[in-house]
Design a protein around this motif. Sequence first.
Motif, PDB file in Angstrom:
ATOM      1  N   LYS A 144      58.345 -14.044  71.017  1.00 25.55           N
ATOM      2  CA  LYS A 144      58.807 -15.468  71.405  1.00 25.55           C
ATOM      3  C   LYS A 144      57.750 -16.599  71.337  1.00 25.55           C
ATOM      4  N   ARG A 145      56.745 -16.861  71.085  1.00 27.30           N
ATOM      5  CA  ARG A 145      56.045 -17.946  70.070  1.00 27.30           C
ATOM      6  C   ARG A 145      56.440 -18.286  69.310  1.00 27.30           C
ATOM      7  N   PRO A 146      57.127 -19.342  68.712  1.00 29.36           N
ATOM      8  CA  PRO A 146      57.287 -20.207  67.740  1.00 29.36           C
ATOM      9  C   PRO A 146      56.385 -19.685  66.218  1.00 29.36           C
ATOM     10  N   LEU A 147      56.730 -20.002  65.437  1.00 34.85           N
ATOM     11  CA  LEU A 147      55.624 -20.550  64.174  1.00 34.85           C
ATOM     12  C   LEU A 147      56.899 -20.619  62.636  1.00 34.85           C
ATOM     13  N   PHE A 148      56.726 -21.865  62.404  1.00 36.01           N
ATOM     14  CA  PHE A 148      57.446 -22.565  60.734  1.00 36.01           C
ATOM     15  C   PHE A 148      56.753 -22.247  59.790  1.00 36.01           C
ATOM     16  N   VAL A 149      57.180 -22.221  58.980  1.00 37.31           N
ATOM     17  CA  VAL A 149      56.372 -22.333  57.245  1.00 37.31           C
ATOM     18  C   VAL A 149      57.370 -23.577  56.573  1.00 37.31           C
ATOM     19  N   TRP A 187      75.892 -17.652  66.997  1.00 39.31           N
ATOM     20  CA  TRP A 187      74.754 -18.743  68.548  1.00 39.31           C
ATOM     21  C   TRP A 187      73.256 -19.144  68.264  1.00 39.31           C
ATOM     22  N   ALA A 188      73.144 -18.389  67.408  1.00 40.43           N
ATOM     23  CA  ALA A 188      71.576 -19.065  67.685  1.00 40.43           C
ATOM     24  C   ALA A 188      71.182 -18.920  66.292  1.00 40.43           C
ATOM     25  N   PRO A 189      69.039 -19.411  65.901  1.00 46.66           N
ATOM     26  CA  PRO A 189      69.101 -19.258  64.277  1.00 46.66           C
ATOM     27  C   PRO A 189      68.491 -17.808  64.002  1.00 46.66           C
ATOM     28  N   LEU A 190      68.955 -16.923  63.390  1.00 44.93           N
ATOM     29  CA  LEU A 190      68.299 -15.422  62.550  1.00 44.93           C
ATOM     30  C   LEU A 190      67.360 -16.030  62.164  1.00 44.93           C
ATOM     31  N   PRO A 191      66.668 -14.426  62.403  1.00 51.71           N
ATOM     32  CA  PRO A 191      65.393 -14.467  62.249  1.00 51.71           C
ATOM     33  C   PRO A 191      64.899 -15.358  60.744  1.00 51.71           C
ATOM     34  N   GLY A 192      64.130 -15.887  60.407  1.00 50.69           N
ATOM     35  CA  GLY A 192      63.831 -16.660  59.191  1.00 50.69           C
ATOM     36  C   GLY A 192      64.064 -17.759  59.012  1.00 50.69           C
ATOM     37  N   GLN A 193      65.467 -18.093  59.719  1.00 51.37           N
ATOM     38  CA  GLN A 193      65.968 -19.337  60.251  1.00 51.37           C
ATOM     39  C   GLN A 193      65.507 -20.343  60.164  1.00 51.37           C
ATOM     40  N   SER A 194      66.193 -21.773  59.899  1.00 51.35           N
ATOM     41  CA  SER A 194      65.593 -23.047  60.760  1.00 51.35           C
ATOM     42  C   SER A 194      66.902 -23.766  61.444  1.00 51.35           C
ATOM     43  N   GLY A 195      67.836 -24.535  60.204  1.00 50.76           N
ATOM     44  CA  GLY A 195      68.444 -24.661  59.940  1.00 50.76           C
ATOM     45  C   GLY A 195      68.061 -25.861  59.455  1.00 50.76           C
ATOM     46  N   TYR A 196      67.550 -25.635  58.577  1.00 49.74           N
ATOM     47  CA  TYR A 196      66.758 -27.218  57.686  1.00 49.74           C
ATOM     48  C   TYR A 196      66.412 -26.599  56.272  1.00 49.74           C
ATOM     49  N   ARG A 197      66.442 -27.253  55.948  1.00 45.60           N
ATOM     50  CA  ARG A 197      66.515 -26.753  53.773  1.00 45.60           C
ATOM     51  C   ARG A 197      64.930 -26.297  53.825  1.00 45.60           C
ATOM     52  N   GLY A 198      64.553 -26.043  53.304  1.00 44.01           N
ATOM     53  CA  GLY A 198      62.871 -25.572  52.672  1.00 44.01           C
ATOM     54  C   GLY A 198      61.637 -25.290  54.003  1.00 44.01           C
ATOM     55  N   ILE A 199      62.385 -24.886  55.522  1.00 41.66           N
ATOM     56  CA  ILE A 199      61.690 -24.488  56.535  1.00 41.66           C
ATOM     57  C   ILE A 199      62.160 -23.230  56.651  1.00 41.66           C
ATOM     58  N   GLU A 200      61.603 -22.330  57.240  1.00 39.10           N
ATOM     59  CA  GLU A 200      61.675 -20.122  57.528  1.00 39.10           C
ATOM     60  C   GLU A 200      60.785 -20.908  59.019  1.00 39.10           C
ATOM     61  N   GLN A 201      60.738 -19.457  59.633  1.00 33.63           N
ATOM     62  CA  GLN A 201      60.787 -19.987  60.613  1.00 33.63           C
ATOM     63  C   GLN A 201      59.692 -17.558  60.128  1.00 33.63           C
ATOM     64  N   ILE A 202      58.406 -17.985  60.685  1.00 37.61           N
ATOM     65  CA  ILE A 202      58.003 -16.556  60.203  1.00 37.61           C
ATOM     66  C   ILE A 202      58.888 -15.506  61.331  1.00 37.61           C
ATOM     67  N   PRO A 203      59.953 -14.180  60.507  1.00 36.96           N
ATOM     68  CA  PRO A 203      60.567 -13.426  61.795  1.00 36.96           C
ATOM     69  C   PRO A 203      59.386 -13.016  63.079  1.00 36.96           C
ATOM     70  N   MET A 204      60.399 -12.292  63.735  1.00 35.53           N
ATOM     71  CA  MET A 204      59.549 -11.348  64.811  1.00 35.53           C
ATOM     72  C   MET A 204      58.909 -10.644  64.830  1.00 35.53           C
ATOM     73  N   GLY A 205      57.764 -10.110  64.635  1.00 39.93           N
ATOM     74  CA  GLY A 205      57.057  -8.393  64.482  1.00 39.93           C
ATOM     75  C   GLY A 205      56.332  -8.902  62.922  1.00 39.93           C
TER      76      GLY A 205
END
Length: 662
Positions: A144-149, A187-205
């Motif tokens: 629900k809430r985003p977190l990028f690293v 249609w959307a970023p998968l868990p962990g994806q951001s669309g940019y090199r070197g940036i990831e999302q912490i996946p849900m859960g």
Amino acid sequence: MCGIAGFHESSLHPREYQHVIHDMLAQIEHRGPDEAGCFLDDRLAMGTVRLSIIDLSSGSQPVGSADGRYWLCYNGELYNYRELRDELTGRGFTFRTGSDTEVVLNAWAAWGHDCLPRFNGAFAFAVFDTTTGELHLARDRFGKRPLFVARHEGAWLFASEMKAFLAYPGFSFDFDARELSSIYATWAPLPGQSGYRGIEQIPMGEYLSVRGDTVRRGRWASLDLTAGPAPESEQEAVGLVRAELEAAVDVRLRSDVEVGVYASGGLDSSIIAHIAARRTDRPLRTFSIQFEDAEFDESAEQDELAKHLGTRHSTVRVKDSDIVDAFPEAVRHAEVPVFRTAFVPMYLLAGHVRSEGIKVVLSGEGADEAFLGYGIFKDTQLLSAWHELDDDTRMRRMGQLHPYLRHFNGADGHRRMLGLYRQFTEESLPGLFSHQMRFQNGRFAARLLRDAGDPFAAVKELVAREPGYARLSPVQKAQWLEFRTLLSGYLLSTQGERMALAHGVENRCPFLDPAVVRRAASLNLRFGDSFDEKYLLKQAYADVLPERIVRKGKFPYRAPDSAAFVRSRPHYRELLTDPGTLEEIGVLDPRFVRRFTDRVFDSPPEGIGTKENQAFVLLASTVWLHHWYVRGHARRHAPLGIPLNVVDRRSSALSARTENVL
């Protein structure tokens, strides 16, 4: 609700930390315009911009534990914070505030990572352990809430929104061609994806803990859709649905500011509005979008619900030019490629809600995923039973699938559908049987890219490594995919959280209460006609909602896509086909893009198909993302508009004075 940002193990001199963290927070001030604070250590700088919802007077951040070991920057709401506070008090913890933030901090001090499964909330947070020097990052179970690293010159950067990274010295954005291909196709970023090199999302859960070269990752919450024990009768099932859902609304009404409801005119939000209206001592505030284009408008149902419940109802009326004009700024807040324009009216609605003095809204997101409300679930049922049915039964069931899509209705439409569905009765994409028809549109969009590779490689890998996925039924697999892809990657983020927080509005989703999702999993397809979507929800609330709303078939929230651009002719049309820009972007196929864009603008709006619509919006959003992020124009150069409270624990601090923000 808040925004967080920071960096760990940076090569910057500690004297620079305060300036850099101030600049990072300035990029996301819209998320928390009420307060700002930061914590500085020789190894780390992190901060929060706060949207004050609970404990308005003393819930400031960052917050430190009583012994000074742990420091927390927190974005979110913990709905069961009162119950956890009582439990922690019984264990000897003391509290200096009435905030849920301090409950999160003390829960971490008590249980470490094991506190996470105890949380019922929507959150992303950073905890720094001053004793070990370890940084812990964690995200809620449904994303629900985003977190990028990001890693940059040895440092770990983290933030609620990627735009904060623009303020870190030397950091730059560049598209990741493989991830773009996946995003276009699914249609959307998968868990962990951001669309940019070197940036990831912490996946849900999941969580991430770092110290030096040691990196620990873990999943603390899995999506369990295996059906548990079911009640014996439909009446008992209906009672359980009501009890769980109403309890979920109750805890999400916990707030020190007024709570409103997004009321679309559909069943899900109408149920939430009904429950909330019965629990407020003043007329409930409800908000909705109305469209000038009648194909997308649900104003009649919205008005009927408002009258039925006696709410103070307010609307935003949206026309094509509104979508086109607001599109670039909405994309700046989305930060990722987008496949439809429906997020733009939500951006406009959130601005209206905040102008009306409301900071918190409830919405119906998650109901379709939990209670099998989407057509894709009925598609999957039909396709998985296809060879057992005769043509008459197939035609009858197809007539129940997508009543809101005009080209699928009538005898001719059903015959066209019959030929279409026959192509997808066998699994050609391993593990993705339910979504093969949908992904055909994504395959077309991937043609915009210079080198798409296998656009489905990432999603195939996602399901292949999921324990227990192969044992799920076809419908359960479809449900799992919806939770892990479109819900977390688009509906909760781009269309939901990011558009709301762009204006400092927090959205809460009762249908995503863990107890509600578990209950739905135990009941789905066990009662009623499986081709009557959300049958149990309708049975549970048919006696308290207008009949028109209960009996109306599924009418998903949509907005005009490429048709809005064709009719409005945006001033930035040339940007979408400028040869220099397309070459600079690098990942797009300039020749195909120019031909495709010309074809869209030369077509009558009603003649543009679904796959062309999606490809066009993906293209337009990518071009604007290049402008905002790769070129760096999204960076806000103005300072924070609110004072920054500083907790300074640097040994090299310019001043020995420490300000405690508690």
